[in-house]
Design a protein around this motif. Structure first.
Motif, short mmCIF file in Angstrom:
data_model
loop_
_atom_site.label_atom_id
_atom_site.label_comp_id
_atom_site.label_asym_id
_atom_site.label_seq_id
_atom_site.Cartn_x
_atom_site.Cartn_y
_atom_site.Cartn_z
N ALA A 109 107.60 18.20 55.80
CA ALA A 109 108.58 19.01 56.51
C ALA A 109 109.69 19.61 55.66
CB ALA A 109 109.20 18.20 57.65
N HIS A 110 109.73 19.34 54.37
CA HIS A 110 110.78 19.96 53.55
C HIS A 110 110.64 21.48 53.62
CE1 HIS A 110 111.13 16.01 51.07
NE2 HIS A 110 111.85 15.97 52.17
N VAL A 111 111.78 22.16 53.58
CA VAL A 111 111.80 23.59 53.87
C VAL A 111 110.91 24.40 52.94
CG1 VAL A 111 113.82 24.09 52.43
CG2 VAL A 111 113.31 25.54 54.42
N ASP A 112 110.76 23.96 51.68
CA ASP A 112 109.94 24.73 50.75
C ASP A 112 108.45 24.50 50.97
OD1 ASP A 112 110.50 22.11 49.78
OD2 ASP A 112 109.92 22.66 47.76
N HIS A 113 108.11 23.79 52.04
CA HIS A 113 106.71 23.58 52.39
C HIS A 113 106.42 24.01 53.83
CE1 HIS A 113 105.65 21.38 48.68
NE2 HIS A 113 106.97 21.22 48.67
N ILE A 114 107.26 23.58 54.77
CA ILE A 114 107.04 24.01 56.15
C ILE A 114 107.43 25.48 56.32
CG2 ILE A 114 109.30 23.30 57.09
CD1 ILE A 114 107.69 22.30 59.56
N GLY A 115 108.49 25.90 55.65
CA GLY A 115 108.85 27.31 55.56
C GLY A 115 108.62 28.11 56.82
N ASP A 116 107.69 29.07 56.73
CA ASP A 116 107.38 29.98 57.83
C ASP A 116 106.21 29.51 58.68
OD1 ASP A 116 109.21 32.39 57.16
OD2 ASP A 116 108.20 31.98 55.27
N ALA A 117 105.79 28.26 58.53
CA ALA A 117 104.60 27.79 59.24
C ALA A 117 104.71 27.93 60.76
CB ALA A 117 104.29 26.35 58.85
N PRO A 118 105.84 27.55 61.39
CA PRO A 118 105.91 27.74 62.84
C PRO A 118 105.74 29.20 63.26
CG PRO A 118 107.60 26.21 62.13
CD PRO A 118 107.01 26.80 60.88
N ALA A 119 106.34 30.12 62.51
CA ALA A 119 106.20 31.54 62.84
C ALA A 119 104.76 32.00 62.67
CB ALA A 119 107.13 32.38 61.95
N VAL A 120 104.09 31.54 61.62
CA VAL A 120 102.69 31.91 61.39
C VAL A 120 101.81 31.36 62.51
CG1 VAL A 120 100.70 31.56 59.87
CG2 VAL A 120 102.93 32.11 58.89
N ALA A 121 102.06 30.12 62.93
CA ALA A 121 101.29 29.51 64.01
C ALA A 121 101.41 30.34 65.28
CB ALA A 121 101.74 28.08 64.24
N LYS A 122 102.63 30.72 65.63
CA LYS A 122 102.84 31.46 66.87
C LYS A 122 102.32 32.89 66.78
CE LYS A 122 107.21 30.02 66.99
NZ LYS A 122 108.61 29.78 67.43
N THR A 123 102.50 33.53 65.65
CA THR A 123 102.03 34.90 65.48
C THR A 123 100.51 34.99 65.56
OG1 THR A 123 103.94 35.50 64.13
CG2 THR A 123 101.98 36.90 63.93
N ASN A 124 99.83 34.02 64.94
CA ASN A 124 98.37 34.02 64.90
C ASN A 124 97.74 33.22 66.04
OD1 ASN A 124 97.34 35.23 62.03
ND2 ASN A 124 99.34 34.24 61.79
N ASN A 125 98.58 32.55 66.84
CA ASN A 125 98.11 31.71 67.94
C ASN A 125 97.10 30.67 67.43
OD1 ASN A 125 98.10 30.82 70.64
ND2 ASN A 125 96.26 32.01 71.09
N ILE A 126 97.49 29.99 66.35
CA ILE A 126 96.64 28.96 65.75
C ILE A 126 97.42 27.65 65.65
CG2 ILE A 126 95.16 30.54 64.44
CD1 ILE A 126 96.91 29.92 61.98
N LYS A 127 96.70 26.57 65.50
CA LYS A 127 97.33 25.26 65.39
C LYS A 127 97.96 25.07 64.01
CE LYS A 127 94.28 22.95 68.69
NZ LYS A 127 95.31 22.89 69.76
N LEU A 128 99.09 24.40 64.00
CA LEU A 128 99.73 23.96 62.76
C LEU A 128 99.27 22.53 62.52
CD1 LEU A 128 103.52 24.38 61.91
CD2 LEU A 128 102.23 22.32 61.33
#
Length: 284
Positions: free
Chosen positions: A93-112
């Protein structure tokens, strides 16, 4: 198996000119390459990679893109430029790893996909909806896409989610479980070990002997992870892959390890080192 394509060699020759012009040009050159049936890796900086599988599936790992200081501008300034993503993996969960993952998950409608105690607070805090979270524990294997296998493996590090509460406008810190690395097996059997953030641990030998990765993505920056000499020790003593790509350096002044130091520490090894520049793509 080929380790480099002709385009990789041409890119290496052209790199000084590209760097002198702009990092954006490097990214544009990289993103235009592609070959049917090959595995392609695009380095986005730090521990972030986009992998194109031999059958064309797009896998994104640790996407610190819009906030990454070394992210190529074409992606940093437009997250959608990373393209449609089929599989999203986060090591911790450190920011330099989780970064934009939530946005990518929601934009692509895929699981994180990520460690269980990281994904749970993402859901309970409302950062991602429940249906877009998939929880590993400290180990476990899934087949998230036809022909793709992903196994969570040990990483020696920590994990903390720092989140700005929209109700209070204050930053909050939430425990986020234990970090992991991933063994990613592609349709043709090619195996990539993304180590995530990690220090030395002797079970690297077990992981390598059991899963037999072809390519290892290894942190070398030091301070938060292995330094170049520790990374070289792990590779030469325990892991012994065919190929290695150093990562998690050159983005943070506290992680002072360099590619040159890593190459010097690897002297005498027959493991092929594949140095990359942020925005560059290589094929296997």
């Amino acid at each position: 198996m080929e380790s480099f394509s002709l385009k990789r060699a041409v890119a290496a020759i052209a790199l000084p000119v590209l760097l002198a012009t702009s990092s954006c040009a490097v990214a544009q050159t990289a993103s235009s390459s592609g070959a049917q049936g090959k595995t392609e890796l695009l380095w986005l900086g730090q521990a972030g990679f986009r992998i194109k599988s031999p059958e064309g599936k797009m896998i994104l790992i640790d996407p610190w893109i819009t906030g990454g200081p070394k992210t190529p501008p074409m992606y940093k300034n437009d997250l959608s430029a990373i393209g449609p993503i089929d599989l999203l993996l986060v090591t911790h969960a450190h920011v330099d790893h989780i970064g934009d993952a939530p946005a990518v998950a929601k934009t692509n409608n895929i699981k994180l996909y990520g460690p269980a105690d990281m994904v749970t607070p993402l859901i309970t805090l409302g950062i991602i909806p429940a249906e877009l979270g998939w929880r590993f524990n400290k180990t476990g294997r899934v087949t998230p896409l036809p022909g793709i296998k992903v196994t969570a493996v040990q990483a020696e590090h920590s994990s903390l989610l720092v989140w700005k509460n929209p109700a209070t406008d204050k930053m909050e810190a939430h425990p986020a479980g234990e970090p992991v690395g991933y063994i990613i097996e592609l349709e043709n059997g090619f195996k990539i070990w993304h180590m995530g953030d990690t220090g030395l641990f002797s079970d690297m030998k077990f992981v390598s002997e059991h899963y037999k990765p072809d390519l290892v993505l290894i942190p070398i920056g030091g301070n938060f992870t292995m330094a170049p000499d520790d990374a070289a020790f792990a590779l030469k003593t325990w892991v012994k892959p065919k190929m290695v790509i150093p990562m998690h350096y050159n983005s943070n002044p506290m992680t002072k390890g360099t590619l040159a130091e890593f190459q010097a520490a690897m002297k005498g090894s027959n493991i092929k080192i594949i140095p990359m520049t942020e925005g560059e793509m290589v094929q296997f």
